[in-house]
Structures are given as structure tokens and as C-alpha cells.
Scaffold this active site. Structure first.
Site, PDB file in Angstrom:
ATOM      1  N   LEU A  68     -11.628  -5.299  15.690  1.00 51.65           N
ATOM      2  CA  LEU A  68     -10.619  -4.002  15.367  1.00 51.65           C
ATOM      3  C   LEU A  68     -11.162  -2.430  14.962  1.00 51.65           C
ATOM      4  O   LEU A  68     -12.304  -2.455  14.884  1.00 51.65           O
ATOM      5  CB  LEU A  68      -9.785  -3.961  13.926  1.00 51.65           C
ATOM      6  CG  LEU A  68      -8.847  -5.788  13.589  1.00 51.65           C
ATOM      7  CD1 LEU A  68      -8.475  -5.773  12.182  1.00 51.65           C
ATOM      8  CD2 LEU A  68      -7.977  -6.082  14.837  1.00 51.65           C
ATOM      9  N   LYS A  78     -19.923  -7.643   5.440  1.00 55.91           N
ATOM     10  CA  LYS A  78     -19.157  -7.475   3.787  1.00 55.91           C
ATOM     11  C   LYS A  78     -18.020  -8.401   4.072  1.00 55.91           C
ATOM     12  O   LYS A  78     -18.187 -10.128   2.440  1.00 55.91           O
ATOM     13  CB  LYS A  78     -18.812  -6.389   3.375  1.00 55.91           C
ATOM     14  CG  LYS A  78     -20.316  -5.454   3.119  1.00 55.91           C
ATOM     15  CD  LYS A  78     -19.751  -3.495   1.994  1.00 55.91           C
ATOM     16  CE  LYS A  78     -20.651  -3.260   1.941  1.00 55.91           C
ATOM     17  NZ  LYS A  78     -21.788  -2.843   3.529  1.00 55.91           N
ATOM     18  N   SER A 186       5.213  10.709   0.278  1.00 51.12           N
ATOM     19  CA  SER A 186       5.052   9.566   0.263  1.00 51.12           C
ATOM     20  C   SER A 186       6.541   9.116  -0.429  1.00 51.12           C
ATOM     21  O   SER A 186       7.238   8.319   0.408  1.00 51.12           O
ATOM     22  CB  SER A 186       4.566   8.206  -0.647  1.00 51.12           C
ATOM     23  OG  SER A 186       4.341   8.744  -2.336  1.00 51.12           O
ATOM     24  N   ASP A 196       2.932  11.593  -6.728  1.00 47.35           N
ATOM     25  CA  ASP A 196       3.731  12.149  -7.003  1.00 47.35           C
ATOM     26  C   ASP A 196       4.234  13.467  -6.245  1.00 47.35           C
ATOM     27  O   ASP A 196       4.792  12.742  -5.742  1.00 47.35           O
ATOM     28  CB  ASP A 196       2.320  14.114  -7.018  1.00 47.35           C
ATOM     29  CG  ASP A 196       2.022  14.211  -5.965  1.00 47.35           C
ATOM     30  OD1 ASP A 196       2.396  13.557  -4.632  1.00 47.35           O
ATOM     31  OD2 ASP A 196       0.293  14.362  -5.908  1.00 47.35           O
ATOM     32  N   ASP A 264       3.927  19.569  -7.309  1.00 44.71           N
ATOM     33  CA  ASP A 264       3.411  20.766  -6.433  1.00 44.71           C
ATOM     34  C   ASP A 264       4.796  21.286  -5.449  1.00 44.71           C
ATOM     35  O   ASP A 264       4.957  21.413  -4.929  1.00 44.71           O
ATOM     36  CB  ASP A 264       2.524  20.194  -5.383  1.00 44.71           C
ATOM     37  CG  ASP A 264       1.200  19.610  -5.961  1.00 44.71           C
ATOM     38  OD1 ASP A 264       0.460  20.464  -7.208  1.00 44.71           O
ATOM     39  OD2 ASP A 264       0.706  19.135  -5.353  1.00 44.71           O
TER      40      ASP A 264
HETATM   41  P1  8DG Z   1       1.141   9.410  -2.866  1.00 46.01           P
HETATM   42  O1  8DG Z   1       1.060  10.542  -4.065  1.00 46.01           O
HETATM   43  O2  8DG Z   1       2.429   9.065  -3.206  1.00 46.01           O
HETATM   44  O3  8DG Z   1      -0.050   8.423  -3.937  1.00 46.01           O
HETATM   45  O4  8DG Z   1       0.845   9.678  -1.241  1.00 46.01           O
HETATM   46  P2  8DG Z   1       1.088  11.317  -0.673  1.00 46.01           P
HETATM   47  O5  8DG Z   1       2.425  11.784  -0.762  1.00 46.01           O
HETATM   48  O6  8DG Z   1       1.218  10.084   1.221  1.00 46.01           O
HETATM   49  O7  8DG Z   1      -0.446  11.592  -0.905  1.00 46.01           O
HETATM   50  P3  8DG Z   1      -0.953  12.806  -1.081  1.00 46.01           P
HETATM   51  O8  8DG Z   1      -2.257  12.613  -1.597  1.00 46.01           O
HETATM   52  O9  8DG Z   1       0.381  12.958  -2.338  1.00 46.01           O
HETATM   53  O10 8DG Z   1      -0.865  13.791   0.044  1.00 46.01           O
HETATM   54  C1  8DG Z   1       0.247  14.615   0.391  1.00 46.01           C
HETATM   55  C2  8DG Z   1       0.252  14.555   1.715  1.00 46.01           C
HETATM   56  O11 8DG Z   1      -1.134  15.322   2.315  1.00 46.01           O
HETATM   57  C3  8DG Z   1      -0.527  13.054   2.482  1.00 46.01           C
HETATM   58  O12 8DG Z   1       0.734  12.040   2.942  1.00 46.01           O
HETATM   59  C4  8DG Z   1      -1.064  13.443   3.739  1.00 46.01           C
HETATM   60  C5  8DG Z   1      -1.903  15.416   3.456  1.00 46.01           C
HETATM   61  N1  8DG Z   1      -2.664  15.033   3.255  1.00 46.01           N
HETATM   62  C6  8DG Z   1      -3.862  14.833   4.469  1.00 46.01           C
HETATM   63  N2  8DG Z   1      -5.241  14.580   4.025  1.00 46.01           N
HETATM   64  C7  8DG Z   1      -4.827  14.847   2.992  1.00 46.01           C
HETATM   65  C8  8DG Z   1      -5.966  15.370   1.583  1.00 46.01           C
HETATM   66  O13 8DG Z   1      -7.107  14.779   2.057  1.00 46.01           O
HETATM   67  N3  8DG Z   1      -6.059  15.283   0.430  1.00 46.01           N
HETATM   68  C9  8DG Z   1      -4.201  15.243   0.635  1.00 46.01           C
HETATM   69  N4  8DG Z   1      -3.837  15.243  -1.299  1.00 46.01           N
HETATM   70  N5  8DG Z   1      -3.450  14.776   1.168  1.00 46.01           N
HETATM   71  C10 8DG Z   1      -3.688  15.042   2.269  1.00 46.01           C
HETATM   72  O14 8DG Z   1      -3.229  14.701   5.222  1.00 46.01           O
HETATM   73 CA    CA Z   2       2.596  12.428  -2.787  1.00 44.05          CA
HETATM   74 CA    CA Z   3       0.092  15.480  -3.459  1.00 44.01          CA
END
Ligand code: 8DG
Ligand code: CA
Ligand code: CA
Length: 343
Positions: A68, A78, A186, A196, A264
Site C-alpha cells: 500500500l 512493526k 467533521s 470541536d 472556533d
Molecule cells: P474533529 O474536530 O472531529 O476531531 O475532526 P476535524 O473537524 O476533521 O478536524 P479539526 O482538527 O477540527 O480540523 C478541521 C479541518 O481543518 C480538518 O478537517 C482539515 C483542516 N486541516 C488541515 N490540516 C490541519 C491541521 O494540521 N490541523 C488542523 N487542526 N486542521 C487541519 O487540512
Molecule cells: Ca473539528
Molecule cells: Ca478545529
């Protein structure tokens, strides 16, 4: 870079046939980021975990896994060690290493990165309780992060974000009905739980290309500040981690006895809005795949704009973008609905 804990359920889309190996690789990723501050290895482990998570069957050996993309010889070894012995010596040693464990815990506080976590550890602070006795060593953001440490670890159910979204919309649209609001991350990808709440906002009169006068009443700074004031007044926003001209990081909760959540809010110019919506919808892996595809088709994309790459390899002027679909069209990438971006 954020320091939230990586989670096997957060990678991939649908059933994860390689959950155990993914969990191990994500733990190794955390270790590389927090203890060794090796972002290359962190990214490599994260990528390998994502590739395995989205693989349509369980891999049975390192050799099979190494076919892959993104899985090299070291990771393959690993995987073999784990399948043959039921454990991984490297990880056993990390678990036994008090320093690594302490740094991981400290780096899970919002606002504390690997560097700060290590300096706290060097000062003899190894637990959240000890940190609570040493608030003077923390800045405002870190103090609030610590105050809500337990709450911020908890995932937010989709229904709760829907309720928070309704409150945000109601109060912001009362300020100005032309404000555009999108909750990304997400949540927009349809997940049942999120870490968040990633809110993007724009206004038709706020554009990056149109120069505006200083202290303009409709300029970005006064608009975001007005929005935050309103959301505080109605009781939704409880704390501010940081507030700039275009970016608010803070905490909110539905009711006084609800769990406190990370919120945010970013204010984007309308001519950069859709690139921002695409970027902050993610996933991180999907963004990487899309950027790579864009480069192969002569464009560079980031959270602000799409630019064609000229004959000399330098990016040209940003192309006008009026929807997410247009970005996909420009780089000839078949459109993917947000729910199809859970790479
Ligand atoms: P989550 O909060 O449910 O854990 O997941 P998420 O909503 O996908 O992740 P997030 O950390 O809140 O970031 C939101 C989006 O920002 C993420 O889906 C894609 C974009 N992003 C990147 N690179 C990065 C990075 O290095 N840090 C963060 N925080 N966001 C990033 O493309
Ligand atoms: Ca998020
Ligand atoms: Ca975020």
C-alpha cells in the site's frame, strides 16, 4: 498544528479492518510529535494509519501492508512484530517511559504544544493535578484549556452541534441577515461526533480584493467582535481563548450545566470563502489528496485560493471561485460531497 489526541475512529471512512494496527501507529505518531518533535515521522505514521484504515480488508502481514502507498519497510516490520508477538517492543518501552507519558498528557491541554509540555515536565510538572497547582506557569489560553481539560476531551454529539448551530444562526442573522455561516470540520462531513465546532462566516460586503478604508464599520475586525459580543450576551460563548481580527477561538455551552465545548469562528472574505469552506471541511487526508491532484493538473490550492501554475512553475493570479464545486472543476477532480471526504 493541533494537539488533540488522535483517534482510530477519526481515520478512514466506514469499517476499519485494521483498527488494532491503526491504534498502534497513531500512538507512535503522538509519541513522535510530542516527545521527539519529529513532524516528519508524525505525518508518516498518521498517513500509514489512514491508508490502513481505509483499506477494504485486514492486512495479514507487513509484506502485504507494504504494497500500500505510504507504508514503508520500517512500518511493515512493526506490523510483523505485532502479529508475531502480540505486542510492539518500541511501544512497550514508550508506555514504561514516564517522561513520554507525562508529556503526552500535558500536550493534550488546549494551548499547550510539545515545546511547552516538555518545559513544564523539565520543571517537575507531570500530571494535570500538578498543573492545576501551577497556573502561574500558563498563559490565558492554556489556563482556560486546563479549566475545561476534562470537557474538551469529550466528543460532541451531532445533535448538540445542531442545537448550537441554530443558536449561532439565530443571533448572528439578527445582527445582519446577509451574513453567511457554515459549520465545517467533521460535522459537515456527517460524522455523528466531533472534537470541536469549526465555524466559518462571511459577508457579501467583505472582500479580500476590494480595498477598504481603515476603521471601516463593516470591516472584518468590528464584525467578528460584534458577533462574539452577541454570542456572549446570549450565554452561548463562555470563554475566549484568543480573539483576533478574523479568528476567534473559545468555549461555549448550551446551558449552564452542559459540557463546555471548543468553538472556533473564522471570518473570511467572500472571495476566499469557498476555498476556506473546502479546507476546513477536511478531512486532513482528503485535503492532502486534493492538493496533490491539483498540482498534477497545473493548479495550487490552499485555504485561501486556487492559482494556476505558470510555465516557470510560479503560481499566477487567484482564479475567481463562487462555490466549492468550482474548485473541483478547476482541478478536474470529480466532485465529492462532504460525507465522501472522510479519507
Ligand atoms: P474533529 O474536530 O472531529 O476531531 O475532526 P476535524 O473537524 O476533521 O478536524 P479539526 O482538527 O477540527 O480540523 C478541521 C479541518 O481543518 C480538518 O478537517 C482539515 C483542516 N486541516 C488541515 N490540516 C490541519 C491541521 O494540521 N490541523 C488542523 N487542526 N486542521 C487541519 O487540512
Ligand atoms: Ca473539528
Ligand atoms: Ca478545529
Amino acid at each position: 498544528m493541533n494537539n488533540k489526541k488522535l483517534n482510530v475512529d477519526a481515520v478512514g471512512n466506514g469499517f476499519n479492518y485494521n483498527k488494532e494496527i491503526c491504534g498502534i501507529l497513531l500512538e507512535l505518531a503522538e509519541y513522535e510529535k510530542n516527545t521527539n518533535r519529529n513532524i516528519f515521522k508524525y505525518e508518516a505514521y498518521k498517513k500509514a494509519a489512514a491508508v490502513l484504515a481505509s483499506h477494504s480488508k485486514r492486512v495479514n502481514s507487513g509484506a502485504e501492508a507494504s504494497k500500500l502507498k505510504g507504508i514503508g519497510v520500517k512500518i511493515a516490520k512493526k506490523i510483523d512484530e505485532y502479529y508475531e508477538t502480540g505486542k510492539l517492543e518500541k511501544l512497550e518501552n514508550i508506555h514504561k517511559d514516564g517522561r513520554s507519558q507525562a508529556i503526552n498528557v500535558l500536550a493534550n491541554v488546549s494551548g499547550i504544544g510539545p515545546v511547552k509540555a516538555q518545559s513544564l515536565y523539565d520543571e517537575g510538572i507531570t500530571t494535570i493535578d500538578e498543573l492545576r497547582q501551577n497556573l502561574d506557569k500558563l498563559n490565558h489560553h492554556q489556563q482556560i484549556g486546563l479549566k475545561y481539560y476534562e470537557d474538551f476531551q469529550k466528543k460532541i454529539p451531532r445533535e448538540e452541534i445542531q442545537q448550537i448551530e441554530a443558536i449561532i444562526r439565530k443571533h448572528i442573522l439578527k445582527l445582519d441577515e446577509n451574513i453567511v455561516i457554515t459549520i465545517c470540520g467533521s460535522y459537515r462531513r456527517g460524522k455523528q461526533e466531533s472534537g470541536d465546532i469549526d465555524t466559518l462566516i462571511t459577508h457579501p460586503s467583505y472582500s479580500y480584493n476590494k480595498k477598504r478604508k481603515k476603521n471601516d464599520k463593516n470591516g472584518p475586525s468590528s464584525l467578528l467582535h460584534k458577533i462574539i459580543d452577541t454570542l456572549k450576551e446570549c450565554g452561548l460563548v463562555t470563554d475566549t481563548l484568543s480573539l483576533g481580527e478574523t479568528k476567534f477561538m473559545g468555549a461555549c455551552r448550551l446551558h449552564p450545566d452542559s459540557i463546555t465545548r471548543r468553538l472556533d469562528i473564522r471570518l473570511l472574505p467572500q472571495d476566499q470563502y469557498y476555498c476556506g469552506v473546502l479546507y476546513f471541511t477536511g478531512s486532513d487526508m482528503f485535503n492532502k489528496a486534493m492538493r496533490a491532484h491539483a498540482l498534477e493538473h497545473g493548479h495550487t490550492i490552499n485555504e485561501y485560493c486556487v492559482r494556476p501554475i505558470g510555465a516557470l512553475g510560479t503560481p499566477g493570479e487567484a482564479v475567481p471561485i463562487n462555490s466549492e464545486e468550482e474548485i473541483f472543476e478547476y482541478i478536474q477532480f470529480p466532485y465529492k460531497k462532504p460525507e465522501e471526504r472522510n479519507y
